[in-house]
Enzyme design. Structure first.
Site, PDB file in Angstrom:
ATOM      1  N   HIS A  78      11.259  14.796   0.582  1.00  0.00           N
ATOM      2  CA  HIS A  78      10.312  15.344   0.351  1.00  0.00           C
ATOM      3  C   HIS A  78      11.149  16.445  -0.425  1.00  0.00           C
ATOM      4  CE1 HIS A  78       7.313  16.010   4.145  1.00  0.00           C
ATOM      5  NE2 HIS A  78       6.855  14.696   2.708  1.00  0.00           N
ATOM      6  N   GLU A  94       5.316  13.865  -7.958  1.00  0.00           N
ATOM      7  CA  GLU A  94       6.382  13.538  -7.690  1.00  0.00           C
ATOM      8  C   GLU A  94       6.730  12.484  -8.887  1.00  0.00           C
ATOM      9  OE1 GLU A  94       5.251  13.555  -3.478  1.00  0.00           O
ATOM     10  OE2 GLU A  94       7.100  13.499  -2.943  1.00  0.00           O
ATOM     11  N   ARG A 153      10.285   5.459  -6.414  1.00  0.00           N
ATOM     12  CA  ARG A 153      10.663   5.982  -5.089  1.00  0.00           C
ATOM     13  C   ARG A 153      11.144   5.346  -4.263  1.00  0.00           C
ATOM     14  NH1 ARG A 153       7.400   8.093  -0.414  1.00  0.00           N
ATOM     15  NH2 ARG A 153       8.690   9.562   0.951  1.00  0.00           N
ATOM     16  N   ARG A 209       3.804  13.940  14.285  1.00  0.00           N
ATOM     17  CA  ARG A 209       5.071  13.951  14.096  1.00  0.00           C
ATOM     18  C   ARG A 209       4.983  15.057  14.947  1.00  0.00           C
ATOM     19  NH1 ARG A 209       7.233  13.076   8.657  1.00  0.00           N
ATOM     20  NH2 ARG A 209       6.091  11.170   7.988  1.00  0.00           N
ATOM     21  N   ASN A 234       5.937   3.263  -6.141  1.00  0.00           N
ATOM     22  CA  ASN A 234       5.868   3.588  -4.835  1.00  0.00           C
ATOM     23  C   ASN A 234       6.007   2.651  -3.561  1.00  0.00           C
ATOM     24  OD1 ASN A 234       6.402   5.019  -2.033  1.00  0.00           O
ATOM     25  ND2 ASN A 234       5.053   7.000  -2.661  1.00  0.00           N
TER      26      ASN A 234
END
Ligand code: ADP
Length: 397
Positions: free
Chosen positions: A180, A383, A91, A241, A7
């Site tokens: 996601h 993941e 990823r 965010r 990743n």
């Protein structure tokens, strides 16, 4: 079969090496500050203490080489030769509308990913650099791309289109993509396994609540809506965010701050839980603040909780019902208070969380009361395992 999962961020690289015989993680690690002074590798052979190596890591190619050296090391390594490595899974954040599932990486796929760079200018270049670094060092080893956006490609058009002139979709592909996806896919499927029902028969709402947060409606195993949008800025309040806001605020802030770039940075890096509370983006600090009676910490928490409740209601309506709600990621797995407060007013939907069952963190558990019509489940996300499984599947074809 041994599969390496990578990743790559712009200045970081996370990795896990899986033995796919029993899906065991053999080693994992993290490289930070690639291309920045003070770069380092933290490597753990599972079952042993972590080792930390501080060295100059100017780029991702050097970083990849360092990871392979760590995996081969006589002391903390787990491979005796690179020939043991069957494949590498990556990823990749954005595949636009090009891929709705994971794919073997080749020249044509790489061209497609490069075309998606304008859609994810911060993330895709780092992912591409990681793939190219592996190709340079291990040209014969097959590689697979697993995309954050892929699971969301099943959304119907009315869910992914924005109310702006259609040419922005046709010319620039401006639409909701969602992120996601690998996590939502994993936890929805795991939830179905826990409930002992085929996912094709279930309506599930998955709440991935971490530094970035998104909620997804999964009907019969397919994503039908998700809160993140064209970028990961949309949806519920996040660590830094803003989540959903009136788009006119962007112009207003840009005028106050002096540029659109500054407004964009403010909405991505200085907003959310951090911006509202003035304390931190970390929900643990917010809980501490609430315990001390800090009003803005309480407000930030309540805004996040309310946003989750609102989207669960919206997605139950979108799917014509809900059978299960899943909480996952750093906040979803660890913060019992948000699970309790976000579901507290959902009794009318048949949701009842048992406070005793909910009083834990970081494990897979059903937290709804025995008579709750809607099951509420905590599922730690994984993941990397999805990436390793897809990689194994695609290279075995
Ligand atoms: P990322 O999106 O970076 O992968 P994570 O899924 O690791 O993030 O989630 C990180 C967040 O999880 C932290 O910012 C923190 O707010 C939250 N978190 C972790 N542990 C706890 C805890 N015990 N209680 C409340 N929140 C927690």
């Amino acid at each position: 079969m041994k599969v390496l999962v990578l990743n790559c961020g712009s200045s970081s690289l996370k990795y896990q090496l899986f033995d796919m015989g029993d899906e065991r993680v053999l080693a994992k690690g993290l490289i930070e500050r690639i291309g920045i002074e003070g770069s380092r590798l933290k490597h753990t052979k599972v079952g042993s203490d972590a080792v930390s190596i501080e060295t100059s890591i100017p780029d991702h190619k050097v970083a990849v080489k360092l990871v392979l050296d760590a995996l081969l090391d006589k002391g903390h390594g787990v491979l005796s030769s690179l020939d043991e490595l069957s494949a590498v899974g990556h990823r990749v954040v954005h595949a636009g509308e090009k891929f709705a599932c994971s794919v073997r990486l080749d020249g044509a796929v790489m061209d497609a990913l490069k075309e998606c760079v304008p859609l994810a200018p911060l993330h895709n270049p780092a992912n591409i650099t990681g793939i190219e670094a592996i190709t340079a060092v291990l040209p014969e080893v097959p590689q697979v791309g697993v995309f954050d956006t892929a699971f969301h490609q099943t959304m119907p058009k009315e869910a992914y289109m924005y109310g702006i002139p259609y040419r922005y979709y046709e010319d620039y592909k401006v639409r909701r993509y969602g992120f996601h996806g690998t996590s939502h896919f994993f936890v929805a499927n795991r939830c179905a396994e826990i409930l002992g029902k085929p996912i094709e028969d279930l309506k599930i709402i998955t709440c991935h609540l971490g530094n970035g947060s998104s909620i997804t409606a999964v009907k019969n195993g397919k994503c039908v809506d998700t809160t993140m949008g064209f970028t990961p800025l949309a949806g519920v309040l996040m660590g830094t965010r803003c989540g959903d806001i009136d788009p006119s605020i962007v112009k207003f802030i840009a005028e106050k701050e002096g540029s659109v770039d500054k407004a964009d940075s403010l909405l991505n890096k200085e907003s959310g839980v951090h911006g509202v509370s003035g304390i931190s983006s970390d929900l643990r600090d917010i809980e501490d603040g609430m315990a001390k009676g800090d009003e803005r910490a309480t407000l930030a928490f309540n805004m996040l909780s309310y946003g989750i409740t609102k989207y669960i209601g919206a997605y139950a309506a979108a799917m014509g019902g809900v059978d299960a709600i899943v909480f996952t990621a750093g906040i979803g797995e660890n913060c019992s208070l948000i699970r309790e407060s976000a579901t507290a007013s959902l009794g009318f939907l048949g949701v009842s969380v048992d406070s005793k069952k909910n009083d834990f963190r970081g494990e897979e558990r059903v937290i709804s009361s025995d008579d709750s019509k809607v099951k509420v489940v905590v599922v730690p996300t994984n993941e990397e395992l999805v990436i390793a499984r897809d990689t194994k599947k695609l290279v075995s074809l």
